[in-house]
Design a protein around this motif. Structure first.
Motif, PDB file in Angstrom:
ATOM      1  N   VAL A  98     -11.236   9.124  -2.113  1.00 38.68           N
ATOM      2  CA  VAL A  98     -12.646   9.662  -1.726  1.00 38.68           C
ATOM      3  C   VAL A  98     -13.692   9.291  -2.467  1.00 38.68           C
ATOM      4  O   VAL A  98     -14.624  10.106  -2.835  1.00 38.68           O
ATOM      5  CB  VAL A  98     -12.374  11.235  -1.490  1.00 38.68           C
ATOM      6  CG1 VAL A  98     -11.478  11.642  -0.403  1.00 38.68           C
ATOM      7  CG2 VAL A  98     -12.090  11.871  -2.830  1.00 38.68           C
ATOM      8  N   SER A  99     -13.419   8.169  -3.329  1.00 43.36           N
ATOM      9  CA  SER A  99     -14.751   7.852  -4.087  1.00 43.36           C
ATOM     10  C   SER A  99     -15.771   7.343  -3.464  1.00 43.36           C
ATOM     11  O   SER A  99     -15.754   6.640  -2.208  1.00 43.36           O
ATOM     12  CB  SER A  99     -14.094   6.599  -5.308  1.00 43.36           C
ATOM     13  OG  SER A  99     -13.523   5.660  -4.296  1.00 43.36           O
ATOM     14  N   GLY A 100     -16.849   7.334  -4.028  1.00 39.28           N
ATOM     15  CA  GLY A 100     -18.358   6.954  -3.388  1.00 39.28           C
ATOM     16  C   GLY A 100     -18.548   7.481  -2.191  1.00 39.28           C
ATOM     17  O   GLY A 100     -18.159   8.767  -1.690  1.00 39.28           O
ATOM     18  N   GLY A 101     -19.152   6.921  -1.349  1.00 38.56           N
ATOM     19  CA  GLY A 101     -19.721   7.451   0.032  1.00 38.56           C
ATOM     20  C   GLY A 101     -18.702   7.334   1.144  1.00 38.56           C
ATOM     21  O   GLY A 101     -17.457   6.939   0.894  1.00 38.56           O
TER      22      GLY A 101
ATOM     23  N   ARG B 180     -18.135   5.312   3.566  1.00 34.94           N
ATOM     24  CA  ARG B 180     -17.738   4.262   3.837  1.00 34.94           C
ATOM     25  C   ARG B 180     -16.679   3.652   2.914  1.00 34.94           C
ATOM     26  O   ARG B 180     -16.162   2.524   3.143  1.00 34.94           O
ATOM     27  CB  ARG B 180     -18.949   3.162   4.014  1.00 34.94           C
ATOM     28  CG  ARG B 180     -19.884   3.481   5.254  1.00 34.94           C
ATOM     29  CD  ARG B 180     -21.009   2.485   5.239  1.00 34.94           C
ATOM     30  NE  ARG B 180     -20.267   0.959   5.431  1.00 34.94           N
ATOM     31  CZ  ARG B 180     -20.029   0.582   6.662  1.00 34.94           C
ATOM     32  NH1 ARG B 180     -19.849   1.056   7.887  1.00 34.94           N
ATOM     33  NH2 ARG B 180     -19.496  -0.627   6.495  1.00 34.94           N
ATOM     34  N   SER B 181     -16.585   4.386   1.791  1.00 31.86           N
ATOM     35  CA  SER B 181     -15.529   3.883   0.777  1.00 31.86           C
ATOM     36  C   SER B 181     -14.220   4.519   0.995  1.00 31.86           C
ATOM     37  O   SER B 181     -13.228   4.553   0.295  1.00 31.86           O
ATOM     38  CB  SER B 181     -16.051   4.184  -0.733  1.00 31.86           C
ATOM     39  OG  SER B 181     -17.050   3.351  -0.987  1.00 31.86           O
ATOM     40  N   HIS B 182     -14.107   5.691   1.749  1.00 26.32           N
ATOM     41  CA  HIS B 182     -12.730   6.495   1.887  1.00 26.32           C
ATOM     42  C   HIS B 182     -11.729   5.562   2.390  1.00 26.32           C
ATOM     43  O   HIS B 182     -11.982   4.945   3.490  1.00 26.32           O
ATOM     44  CB  HIS B 182     -13.423   7.961   2.542  1.00 26.32           C
ATOM     45  CG  HIS B 182     -14.156   8.755   1.758  1.00 26.32           C
ATOM     46  ND1 HIS B 182     -14.587   9.855   2.114  1.00 26.32           N
ATOM     47  CD2 HIS B 182     -14.822   8.432   0.482  1.00 26.32           C
ATOM     48  CE1 HIS B 182     -15.635  10.542   1.373  1.00 26.32           C
ATOM     49  NE2 HIS B 182     -15.707   9.741   0.613  1.00 26.32           N
ATOM     50  N   ARG B 183     -10.808   5.673   1.987  1.00 27.44           N
ATOM     51  CA  ARG B 183      -9.618   5.082   2.382  1.00 27.44           C
ATOM     52  C   ARG B 183      -8.217   5.680   2.059  1.00 27.44           C
ATOM     53  O   ARG B 183      -8.125   6.463   1.272  1.00 27.44           O
ATOM     54  CB  ARG B 183      -9.663   3.626   1.909  1.00 27.44           C
ATOM     55  CG  ARG B 183      -9.757   3.627   0.401  1.00 27.44           C
ATOM     56  CD  ARG B 183     -10.157   2.155  -0.263  1.00 27.44           C
ATOM     57  NE  ARG B 183     -10.272   2.459  -1.770  1.00 27.44           N
ATOM     58  CZ  ARG B 183     -10.341   1.293  -2.410  1.00 27.44           C
ATOM     59  NH1 ARG B 183     -10.389   0.167  -2.014  1.00 27.44           N
ATOM     60  NH2 ARG B 183     -10.349   1.681  -3.747  1.00 27.44           N
ATOM     61  N   VAL B 184      -7.066   4.814   2.472  1.00 25.53           N
ATOM     62  CA  VAL B 184      -5.818   5.000   1.960  1.00 25.53           C
ATOM     63  C   VAL B 184      -5.333   3.733   1.133  1.00 25.53           C
ATOM     64  O   VAL B 184      -5.532   2.781   1.510  1.00 25.53           O
ATOM     65  CB  VAL B 184      -4.725   5.345   3.028  1.00 25.53           C
ATOM     66  CG1 VAL B 184      -3.297   5.717   2.617  1.00 25.53           C
ATOM     67  CG2 VAL B 184      -5.339   6.511   3.788  1.00 25.53           C
ATOM     68  N   LEU B 185      -4.759   4.083  -0.211  1.00 22.80           N
ATOM     69  CA  LEU B 185      -4.170   3.061  -1.085  1.00 22.80           C
ATOM     70  C   LEU B 185      -2.604   3.114  -1.235  1.00 22.80           C
ATOM     71  O   LEU B 185      -1.958   4.206  -1.226  1.00 22.80           O
ATOM     72  CB  LEU B 185      -4.977   3.266  -2.356  1.00 22.80           C
ATOM     73  CG  LEU B 185      -6.257   3.014  -2.406  1.00 22.80           C
ATOM     74  CD1 LEU B 185      -6.763   3.113  -3.982  1.00 22.80           C
ATOM     75  CD2 LEU B 185      -6.757   1.521  -1.930  1.00 22.80           C
ATOM     76  N   VAL B 186      -1.947   1.978  -1.205  1.00 20.04           N
ATOM     77  CA  VAL B 186      -0.665   2.077  -1.148  1.00 20.04           C
ATOM     78  C   VAL B 186      -0.071   1.272  -2.610  1.00 20.04           C
ATOM     79  O   VAL B 186      -0.573   0.097  -2.641  1.00 20.04           O
ATOM     80  CB  VAL B 186       0.093   1.391   0.034  1.00 20.04           C
ATOM     81  CG1 VAL B 186       1.537   1.538   0.151  1.00 20.04           C
ATOM     82  CG2 VAL B 186      -0.635   1.883   1.446  1.00 20.04           C
ATOM     83  N   PHE B 187       0.817   1.882  -2.943  1.00 19.76           N
ATOM     84  CA  PHE B 187       1.071   1.286  -4.316  1.00 19.76           C
ATOM     85  C   PHE B 187       2.763   0.989  -4.312  1.00 19.76           C
ATOM     86  O   PHE B 187       3.512   1.532  -3.603  1.00 19.76           O
ATOM     87  CB  PHE B 187       1.049   2.369  -5.779  1.00 19.76           C
ATOM     88  CG  PHE B 187      -0.523   2.667  -5.758  1.00 19.76           C
ATOM     89  CD1 PHE B 187      -1.239   1.934  -6.643  1.00 19.76           C
ATOM     90  CD2 PHE B 187      -0.985   3.784  -5.037  1.00 19.76           C
ATOM     91  CE1 PHE B 187      -2.316   2.412  -6.944  1.00 19.76           C
ATOM     92  CE2 PHE B 187      -2.367   4.202  -5.117  1.00 19.76           C
ATOM     93  CZ  PHE B 187      -3.160   3.454  -6.054  1.00 19.76           C
ATOM     94  N   GLY B 188       2.954  -0.166  -5.179  1.00 19.37           N
ATOM     95  CA  GLY B 188       4.295  -0.645  -5.103  1.00 19.37           C
ATOM     96  C   GLY B 188       5.110   0.334  -6.385  1.00 19.37           C
ATOM     97  O   GLY B 188       5.141   1.313  -6.546  1.00 19.37           O
ATOM     98  N   ASN B 189       5.535  -0.570  -7.465  1.00 23.86           N
ATOM     99  CA  ASN B 189       6.075  -0.004  -8.549  1.00 23.86           C
ATOM    100  C   ASN B 189       5.027   0.199  -9.767  1.00 23.86           C
ATOM    101  O   ASN B 189       5.230   0.818 -10.673  1.00 23.86           O
ATOM    102  CB  ASN B 189       7.127  -0.908  -9.289  1.00 23.86           C
ATOM    103  CG  ASN B 189       8.265  -0.911  -8.117  1.00 23.86           C
ATOM    104  OD1 ASN B 189       8.785  -0.114  -7.562  1.00 23.86           O
ATOM    105  ND2 ASN B 189       8.883  -2.239  -7.962  1.00 23.86           N
ATOM    106  N   GLY B 190       3.689  -0.451  -9.608  1.00 23.09           N
ATOM    107  CA  GLY B 190       2.836  -0.149 -10.606  1.00 23.09           C
ATOM    108  C   GLY B 190       1.632   0.512 -10.312  1.00 23.09           C
ATOM    109  O   GLY B 190       1.459   1.218  -9.344  1.00 23.09           O
ATOM    110  N   GLU B 191       0.436   0.419 -11.109  1.00 28.36           N
ATOM    111  CA  GLU B 191      -0.773   1.140 -10.828  1.00 28.36           C
ATOM    112  C   GLU B 191      -1.729   0.190 -10.008  1.00 28.36           C
ATOM    113  O   GLU B 191      -2.819   0.725  -9.909  1.00 28.36           O
ATOM    114  CB  GLU B 191      -1.075   1.768 -12.085  1.00 28.36           C
ATOM    115  CG  GLU B 191      -0.303   2.663 -12.791  1.00 28.36           C
ATOM    116  CD  GLU B 191      -0.801   3.159 -14.010  1.00 28.36           C
ATOM    117  OE1 GLU B 191      -2.269   3.326 -14.143  1.00 28.36           O
ATOM    118  OE2 GLU B 191      -0.180   3.639 -15.085  1.00 28.36           O
TER     119      GLU B 191
ATOM    120  N   PRO C 115     -14.074   0.099   6.379  1.00 23.93           N
ATOM    121  CA  PRO C 115     -15.154   1.083   5.881  1.00 23.93           C
ATOM    122  C   PRO C 115     -15.738   2.116   7.141  1.00 23.93           C
ATOM    123  O   PRO C 115     -16.031   1.777   8.146  1.00 23.93           O
ATOM    124  CB  PRO C 115     -16.423  -0.112   5.666  1.00 23.93           C
ATOM    125  CG  PRO C 115     -15.707  -1.137   5.516  1.00 23.93           C
ATOM    126  CD  PRO C 115     -14.567  -1.377   6.177  1.00 23.93           C
ATOM    127  N   GLY C 116     -15.769   3.360   6.634  1.00 29.85           N
ATOM    128  CA  GLY C 116     -16.096   4.295   7.592  1.00 29.85           C
ATOM    129  C   GLY C 116     -14.854   4.902   8.558  1.00 29.85           C
ATOM    130  O   GLY C 116     -15.262   5.708   9.374  1.00 29.85           O
TER     131      GLY C 116
END
Length: 354
Positions: free
Chosen positions: A199-202, A204-215, A224-225
């Motif tokens: 939920v960083s920024g406004g 249009r920046s909100h999203r879902v991030l997917v990680f494997g074994n690292g950061e 966006p949006g």
């Protein structure tokens, strides 16, 4: 001469008339009794048929592994008990073996309190820094390693603990996709991949991030949006992601290709949402915490995920008594199907079972 065959004649035999009337009355009584007996027999037959149908259905459900009859209260869980001790709890998660229940508190000492399955506090998770510098929100357990991940709203990071509760480090999203991320909701798939709402920024920046074994995120979900303060989320065995798109008042279902496959919209009809927060999946059911409705809504998600999930019902009402909520937020389900819901303003975690 009188015509005795003339039925219109006023001349008649009173004795014969009396006998005929008595015989007619007797016949009418017999007929009425026969009708009553016939109705009783029909009712008995109908009851026997209904009973036979119920018995046959119960036998079928038993042999086929069914767990409940349709249309009765066993389709929804019932209140069992509550865990007290956390101040204004928000997030909740359960270890893979079900022996450790992790609860974030947004008030008090801003700790993650750990309870056993009987509700006894057995540990606390505390990152470096004082209470004023942290605000734990959501918590998730990696099903592969047992590591515990806690999103920190003030620190704009994720704090990582091992399965024994020892603090390890900050999990900070890195790389081009992770730059500037502000983690909120957390969830793992069965392979141990981390899904995080950002939920960083406004808006249009909100999203879902997917990680494997690292950061460093391996992919992002959401143009966006697409989301507005997404909170809790869950991932099914097919890779479909269920996201509580909170400020949009909906539950978004994203397929493995990142496309919107279905949704539950904001509204006032049965099954509509107001302010969804916590999300959990168990078997073929989807559970969504509707914070402003003070309830948990339950949907069936078997079959084609691109169809709108079928609304089954809800549990909980607004209030302070057992089984009532005041702004619930997080939800988790253990392997036995016990449902844990953080009841924020009542300072407790409620446990519901089938």
């Amino acid at each position: 001469m009188t015509n005795t065959d003339d039925l219109s004649s006023p001349v008649f035999d009173s004795a014969s008339q009396g006998a005929g009337a008595a015989k007619a009355a007797s016949g009418a009584a017999v007929t009425a009794e026969a009708l009553k007996a016939r109705k009783r027999r029909r009712r008995k037959v109908a009851l026997l048929v209904l009973l036979a149908a119920i018995i046959a259905y119960l036998i079928y459900r038993l042999l086929s592994g069914g767990d409940s009859l349709p249309g009765i209260s066993s389709q929804l869980p019932h209140y069992e008990t509550s865990i007290y001790g956390a101040t204004q709890p928000l997030g909740v998660a359960v270890s893979p073996d079900g022996d450790r229940i992790y609860v974030t508190e947004s008030g008090g000492s801003h700790l993650v309190r750990v309870y056993d399955r009987s509700g006894n506090e057995i540990d606390t998770l505390k990152p470096p820094g004082g209470a004023s510098a942290r605000l734990p929100v959501y918590v998730a357990v990696n099903p592969v390693t047992g590591d515990v991940f806690v999103s920190d709203r003030l620190g704009e990071t994720v704090n990582l603990y091992d399965e024994d509760g020892r603090y390890r480090r900050r999990f900070t999203p890195r790389g081009p996709l992770g730059k500037g991320a502000n983690p909120l909701g957390l969830a793992f798939d069965s392979d141990g991949k981390l899904y995080m709402t950002d939920v960083s920024g406004g808006r249009r920046s909100h999203r879902v991030l997917v990680f494997g074994n690292g950061e460093e995120p391996v992919r992002k979900i959401g143009s966006p949006g697409a989301f507005w303060f997404p909170n809790g989320l869950a991932v099914d065995s097919n890779g479909d992601v269920y996201v509580a798109d909170s400020n949009d008042g909906r539950l978004a279902i994203i397929d493995p290709n990142g496309r919107l496959a279905g949704s539950i919209q904001r509204g006032v009809a049965d099954g509509d949402l107001g302010l969804p927060r916590g999300v959990a999946l168990h078997s073929d059911r989807l559970y969504v915490v509707d914070t402003t409705a003070h309830t948990v809504k339950v949907y069936g998600v078997s079959g084609d995920v691109r169809k709108v999930p079928s609304y089954i019902g809800s549990f909980g009402v607004e209030g302070i008594e057992d089984g009532a909520f005041e702004f619930p937020n997080g939800i988790a389900i253990d392997g036995d199907g016990r449902i844990y819901v953080t009841d924020r303003e009542n300072n407790r975690v409620q446990i519901w079972t089938y």
